[in-house]
Design a protein around this motif. Structure first.
Motif, PDB file in Angstrom:
ATOM      1  N   ALA A 158       0.864  -1.186   0.000  1.00  0.00           N
ATOM      2  CA  ALA A 158       0.000   0.000   0.000  1.00  0.00           C
ATOM      3  C   ALA A 158       0.898   1.232   0.000  1.00  0.00           C
ATOM      4  O   ALA A 158       1.739   1.401   0.888  1.00  0.00           O
ATOM      5  N   LEU A 159       0.746   2.074  -1.008  1.00  0.00           N
ATOM      6  CA  LEU A 159       1.556   3.296  -1.097  1.00  0.00           C
ATOM      7  C   LEU A 159       1.018   4.369  -0.163  1.00  0.00           C
ATOM      8  O   LEU A 159      -0.114   4.282   0.324  1.00  0.00           O
ATOM      9  N   PHE A 160       1.843   5.400   0.082  1.00  0.00           N
ATOM     10  CA  PHE A 160       1.385   6.557   0.858  1.00  0.00           C
ATOM     11  C   PHE A 160       0.054   7.043   0.295  1.00  0.00           C
ATOM     12  O   PHE A 160      -0.113   7.112  -0.927  1.00  0.00           O
ATOM     13  N   ALA A 163      -5.814   3.941   2.303  1.00  0.00           N
ATOM     14  CA  ALA A 163      -6.440   3.630   3.594  1.00  0.00           C
ATOM     15  C   ALA A 163      -5.511   2.674   4.340  1.00  0.00           C
ATOM     16  O   ALA A 163      -4.890   1.798   3.724  1.00  0.00           O
ATOM     17  N   HIS A 164      -5.391   2.850   5.651  1.00  0.00           N
ATOM     18  CA  HIS A 164      -4.438   2.041   6.425  1.00  0.00           C
ATOM     19  C   HIS A 164      -4.901   0.582   6.516  1.00  0.00           C
ATOM     20  O   HIS A 164      -6.047   0.304   6.862  1.00  0.00           O
ATOM     21  N   LEU A 165      -3.992  -0.331   6.207  1.00  0.00           N
ATOM     22  CA  LEU A 165      -4.355  -1.735   6.043  1.00  0.00           C
ATOM     23  C   LEU A 165      -4.875  -2.392   7.317  1.00  0.00           C
ATOM     24  O   LEU A 165      -5.676  -3.311   7.256  1.00  0.00           O
ATOM     25  N   TRP A 166      -4.404  -1.910   8.484  1.00  0.00           N
ATOM     26  CA  TRP A 166      -4.813  -2.541   9.740  1.00  0.00           C
ATOM     27  C   TRP A 166      -5.835  -1.714  10.502  1.00  0.00           C
ATOM     28  O   TRP A 166      -6.049  -1.925  11.693  1.00  0.00           O
ATOM     29  N   SER A 167      -6.479  -0.767   9.816  1.00  0.00           N
ATOM     30  CA  SER A 167      -7.558  -0.009  10.463  1.00  0.00           C
ATOM     31  C   SER A 167      -8.770  -0.933  10.615  1.00  0.00           C
ATOM     32  O   SER A 167      -8.905  -1.937   9.902  1.00  0.00           O
TER      33      SER A 167
END
Length: 274
Positions: A158-160, A163-167
């Motif tokens: 996941a690039l900058f 959405a955050h992967l572990w949200s």
């Protein structure tokens, strides 16, 4: 069953858990600082059942009346007896979970090393990869992770700006796929270009190259780049990639990014199976 009771929202552990749930960069900062993510709901807890990375469980008085929750907790404790279990006051549970009417079960999971490693520490990433370029919708990101796992693509970057992967939302949409994947987060375009060894294939709406005509490319490892809903794939990745389009009815402007990812990844799988 006798577990430690948490009855105050000022309890340090409860406050830490609430920080893990924060949206955006605040939640991400808390997850990276603690090295943990919160698993909400019985399905996610069951996915990591028996994994020592699931080190803490939370339930409530109501949860302990649910046979499926009790079964999941005992199954995990049998395999991982060092797991800490906390019973939350029912009023606190409503603050902890935004899942209405969901079974009262949650867990703290140690994040895998790939998530905590800095991109600079990874010099090469060989084999198939899925690259998410600034996809901000958590439902789409989770859905793509689930699709990647189902299609046998185990590495996702996941690039900058993603959405955050572990949200919490991405975890829920991923439906447990996270456990099957090596996830890398917060990479720059340049880090992708220097570390990923497979040729880049960028899914774009207007490419002349058609997905169903590139059998030869799909037999070998590939790095599929899926771009953001609004902006598409970034220009410096496009410059290094082969652009590929999915043939669709011209009356339809485009596909949702998670649908496009599913078509591309399963076409790759289909080609390799035949």
């Amino acid at each position: 069953m006798n577990f430690d009771l948490i009855s105050s929202k000022e309890n340090p552990l409860f406050k830490e858990v609430r920080q893990l749930q924060a949206t955006g960069s605040k939640g991400q900062k808390a997850r990276l600082a603690s090295g943990c993510a919160l698993l909400e709901g019985i399905h996610l807890v069951q996915t990591w059942e028996g994994d020592p990375a699931l080190k803490t469980l939370f339930t409530s008085e109501l949860g302990l009346k649910n046979a499926e929750i009790v079964q999941a907790m005992y199954s995990h404790l049998e395999l991982c007896p060092d797991t800490k279990v906390y019973q939350l006051d029912s009023a606190l549970w409503d603050l902890l979970s935004d899942l209405v009417n969901a079974p009262h079960l949650a867990g703290l999971l140690d994040l895998p090393k790939s998530c905590l490693a800095s991109p600079q520490s990874i010099s090469t990433l060989a084999g198939d990869v899925v690259i998410l370029d600034r996809i901000q919708d958590a439902g789409n990101v989770g859905s793509i992770l689930r699709t990647a796992a189902a299609a046998g693509f185990t590495q996702v970057i996941a690039l900058f700006g993603c959405a955050h992967l572990w949200s919490s939302k991405v975890l829920r949409a991923g439906m447990g796929a996270h456990r099957l994947l090596d996830l890398y987060e917060g990479w720059s375009n340049q880090q992708v270009l220097s570390a990923v060894t497979a040729p880049l294939l960028a899914a774009t709406a207007d490419a002349e190259l058609d997905l169903f005509s590139i059998h030869k490319e799909l037999i070998h490892p590939v790095a599929w780049v899926m771009g953001s809903e609004g902006q598409g794939v970034s220009e410096d990745l496009l410059a290094q990639a082969k652009s590929v389009s999915i043939p669709i009815d011209p009356r339809v402007e485009s596909l949702n990014v998670s649908t496009a990812a599913a078509v591309c990844l399963f076409e790759t799988m289909r080609v390799r199976l035949h």
